[in-house]
Scaffold this active site. Sequence first.
Site, PDB file in Angstrom:
ATOM      1  CB  ALA A 202      -0.786  -0.050   1.223  1.00 50.38           C
ATOM      2  CG  HIS A 203      -1.305   5.025   0.531  1.00 45.15           C
ATOM      3  ND1 HIS A 203      -2.317   5.836   0.401  1.00 45.15           N
ATOM      4  CD2 HIS A 203      -1.214   4.438   1.823  1.00 45.15           C
ATOM      5  CE1 HIS A 203      -3.199   5.734   1.389  1.00 45.15           C
ATOM      6  NE2 HIS A 203      -2.466   5.015   2.438  1.00 45.15           N
ATOM      7  CG  ASN A 204       3.049   7.326   1.742  1.00 46.15           C
ATOM      8  OD1 ASN A 204       1.651   7.434   1.679  1.00 46.15           O
ATOM      9  ND2 ASN A 204       3.746   8.061   1.557  1.00 46.15           N
TER      10      ASN A 204
END
Length: 346
Positions: free
Chosen positions: A244-246
Site C-alpha cells: 500500500a501507499h507510503n
Amino acid sequence: MDNPSSSGLTLAELAKRLGAHLDGNGERVVTGLATLEDAGPDDVTFLANKAYLKYLADTRAAAVLLHPRHVEECPTASLSLDNPYLGYAELSRLFDPLAARDKPGIHPTAVVDGSARLAEGVQVGPNAVIEEGVRLDAGVIVGPGSVIGADSVIGESSRLHANVTVYHGVTVGKRAILHSGCVIGGDGFGFAHDGGSWHKIAQLGGVIIGDDVEVGSCSSIDRGALGDTVIDDDVKIDSQVQIAHNVHIGEHSALAGCVGIAGSTKVGRHCMLGGGVGLSGHLTICDGVQVTGMSIVTNSIHEPGVYSSGTGAMDNALWRKNAVRFKQLDEIAKRLTQLEKAYRQS
C-alpha cells in the site's frame, strides 16, 4: 552475458564464470542444464541438497556442480564450490533461453512519445506505450503491451515482461525485473468519509524502486499519498503481493505470495514475510524479522527473530471445541488471577 544454450560453453569456461574448481576435461562442451536424473551427456547438472545425493552415482551428465566434500563420489567431471546452490543460480542464468531472444530496437507497433529518452540497446516490444518524459536507460527491455507512464525512469538493464503497467512519476533502479501483470504506482486506497459517502484523496507521491529488485506477476505497489512508496535494493517480491501507499521495504527483504502490507508501514532490512502474511498499517518492523506464513501482525516488532500467529489446521471437531475455549480465555484469565491473589493471601 552471452547465452550458451545453442553454441555451448566448455567446462573450463564454466569453471571460470562460476569461480569453481574443475576436476575433469576442460575442453568438454555443454549446451544445457538439467537435473541429476534427467541430464544427458551434453548437460551440466548440480547437487545442492543432500536429499538428491542418491542420484549422483547414476547421473549421465557431462559435469556436476557440487560441494567439495562430494567430489570423490562424482562419476564424471566436477565443478566444486562451497555454495553449490548459489552456483546453480548463476548456471540457470547462463542457460536461460530468454536472453537469446533479446533484440534491441523499437517494434513498429510500439507508441513512443517524441520527448521520451531511450538509451543505447533499449528494446521496446509490440504494442508497448512509452509516454512523455520517460527515460529508459541502457539495455532496458520493455515487453509487449507494457505501459510506462509520463516522467517515469527505468534503470539500466531492467526488464519489464509483457503487460506491465508503470504509472507516471515512478523510478525503477538498475537490473530490476517486473513480471507480467504487475502494477507499479497505482493509487493508494485513500478516501475521506463525510458520514454518507466517500471522497477520493488524490495520491500525489510516487514509487521509488531500487537496484536488483524483482516484482512477481499480478503484484501491486501503490504510489504514496504525499511522499513516496519506497522499495530498497535487492528486495524480492513474489506474485500477488499488495504493498500500500507510503510503505517502505528495507534492503534484501523477501515477500512471498499473497503478502498484504497496509499503508505507511516500514519493514526493515533482511526481513522475510511468508505466504499470506498481513501487516497492519503504520507499523515498524525492525531488521532481521521473519514472519511465518498466514500470520497477521497488528503491532510493531522491535526485536529480530521469528514470529507467528494463528493456529494450524486440525480436525474440524477438535477445532470447534478449541474455538469455544478461545472465547473463554478472558474469563479463565480473570479466574486465574483471582486464584493467584487468594493463594498469596493464604
